[in-house]
Enzyme design. Structure first.
Site, mmCIF file in Angstrom:
data_model
loop_
_atom_site.group_PDB
_atom_site.id
_atom_site.type_symbol
_atom_site.label_atom_id
_atom_site.label_comp_id
_atom_site.label_asym_id
_atom_site.label_seq_id
_atom_site.Cartn_x
_atom_site.Cartn_y
_atom_site.Cartn_z
ATOM 1 N N ASN A 23 -28.584 -29.374 -36.518
ATOM 2 C CA ASN A 23 -29.554 -28.493 -36.006
ATOM 3 C C ASN A 23 -30.592 -29.177 -35.370
ATOM 4 O OD1 ASN A 23 -27.847 -26.016 -36.904
ATOM 5 N ND2 ASN A 23 -28.848 -25.986 -38.629
ATOM 6 N N ARG A 94 -24.459 -21.163 -30.174
ATOM 7 C CA ARG A 94 -25.797 -20.492 -30.265
ATOM 8 C C ARG A 94 -26.728 -21.251 -29.652
ATOM 9 N NH1 ARG A 94 -27.998 -15.686 -31.714
ATOM 10 N NH2 ARG A 94 -30.030 -15.774 -32.343
ATOM 11 N N CYS A 118 -21.394 -19.003 -34.526
ATOM 12 C CA CYS A 118 -20.679 -18.282 -35.652
ATOM 13 C C CYS A 118 -20.733 -16.837 -35.507
ATOM 14 C CB CYS A 118 -21.310 -18.717 -36.988
ATOM 15 S SG CYS A 118 -20.589 -20.670 -37.175
#
Length: 420
Positions: A23, A94, A118
């Site tokens: 991330n 995303r 997801c």
């Protein structure tokens, strides 16, 4: 299609190296768009999500050099050839939506598809848009794309919820805006602070990263930098749960307790022993049954939603009933029916799951529905009787580097098979 086969293998023992944080890395990659000088990232995890975002950046004109078998990436955004982030790429990931702030901050315009990733709830981007609009951006939603344009000016922005993605998108836009931007109720995640640290290394003027209030003073330009990606706290927490399920002792190399403090507190409450070492964190199962512990997910420094599924798998073997409350995303208990197929006792009502520990789980064919759900099923299989086959494991490649190799390295009986 690949599948992972897990057999109960007894207590685990050994060390697991923790990769760079996915991330964090993805947001640092987006930050490369803010400068016409190179940004070099080290300790890059070799994941399909990194490859997907690289594809998107290259479509915008970014040149990418790959060194050290992909663990070092050098980004050169000297000449951007496009401000269009196309649906065909963004739908896969995303985090791709976080090119919006950097593109808008540097070029004054951006057209970015609404995101994918997801399937865990709506995960709207409203906060991203309202934050950028507060800075003067004119934004229109048309045909599934966000069309943004305008000269950005500093503003005071208070988020209704400390959204990680929105905080990061607004911060990246604000570093190139005119004037000072104050972000209140900002995300405090280590990933967000790491992004701020990278931007500061590139010449940004940011105060308060890692706190609820950030102050960003816009600068005319950012220069190049070299920055190391921090350890992945979600990967670390995942492997910390492994001895909690299978027994034994595992040392996770490369992270600190501060990254996973909320998980450590809950694991210790359940009866596990956690020791911070010079190299990382060591988790030891003392034997016997763990105690059931309640968990409610929350923004950092609270319990991470990305570790909820793994913790649920561990609570399946605990003594008593634990209550797991999911407060971040809806529809994030999709792993529960698969654990029930293995013999778990789980009752899901809305955003709450009651998990009553059982004597044993039984191996079964199960299906992964998302990244963290898939790994929770593998962890459960470590202590299940017989053989567990986890299907649709392509989700794993988005967030876990060499998962099978790492688990086998501490004694797990796990293998990845392909139908060819």
């Amino acid at each position: 299609m690949d599948r992972i086969v897990v057999k109960g293998s007894g207590p685990l023992s050994g060390q697991i190296p923790i990769a760079g944080a996915k991330n964090t890395c993805l947001k640092l990659m987006c930050a490369a768009l803010l400068s016409d000088e190179p940004l070099t990232l080290t300790n890059v995890p070799r994941l399909s999500d990194v490859a997907t975002l690289s594809e998107l950046l290259e479509s915008l004109g970014v040149q990418i050099g790959r060194l050290d078998d992909g663990q070092t990436l050098a980004f050169s955004a000297n000449t951007l050839t496009s401000q269009l982030a196309h649906y065909d790429i963004v739908r896969k990931l995303r985090a791709s939506f976080n090119v919006l702030g950097p593109l808008l901050g540097r070029t004054g315009q951006a057209v970015v598809s609404l995101p994918g990733g997801c399937a865990i709830g709506a995960r709207a981007v409203d906060f991203h848009i309202t934050g950028l609009e507060a800075m003067g951006a004119k934004i229109e939603l048309k045909d599934g794309y966000v069309h943004a344009a305008g000269d950005l000016k500093g503003a005071e922005i208070e988020f209704p919820f400390p959204s990680v993605g929105a905080t990061e998108n607004v911060m990246c836009a604000a570093v190139r805006a005119k004037g000072t931007t104050v972000i209140k109720n900002a995300a405090r995640e280590p990933d967000t602070k790491a992004l701020a640290d990278c931007l500061i290394a590139m010449g940004a003027d940011i105060e308060g990263a890692g706190t609820e209030t950030m102050i960003v003073r816009g600068v005319d330009r950012l220069h190049g930098a070299t920055h190391r990606v921090i350890a992945d706290r979600i990967e670390m927490g995942t492997y910390m749960c492994a001895p909690g399920i299978a027994g034994g002792e595992v040392e996770c190399l490369g992270g600190t307790r501060a990254l996973v403090a909320s998980l450590c507190d809950k694991m210790e409450a359940a009866g596990l022993e956690i020791t911070e070492t010079d190299a990382g964190l060591k988790v030891r199962h003392p034997g016997g049954r763990l105690k059931a512990v309640d968990v409610a997910t929350a923004p950092f420094p609270g319990f991470p939603t990305d570790l909820q599924a793994q913790f649920m798998a561990m609570m399946c073997f605990a003594d008593g009933t634990s209550v797991l409350e999911e407060t971040i995303f809806e529809n994030r208990f999709m792993h529960a029916p698969e654990l029930i197929r293995m013999g778990a006792s789980i009752d899901v009502q809305g955003n709450t799951a009651r998990v009553t520990g059982v004597d044993r789980l039984r191996g079964a064919p199960v299906m992964a529905t998302d990244l963290r759900a898939s790994v929770s099923l593998i962890l459960a299989g470590l202590a299940a009787d017989g053989e567990t086959t986890v299907n649709r494991v392509y989700h794993l490649d988005r967030g876990y580097e060499h998962l099978v190799r790492k688990l086998r390295g501490v004694g797990a009986n796990v293998e990845r098979l392909s139908d060819g």
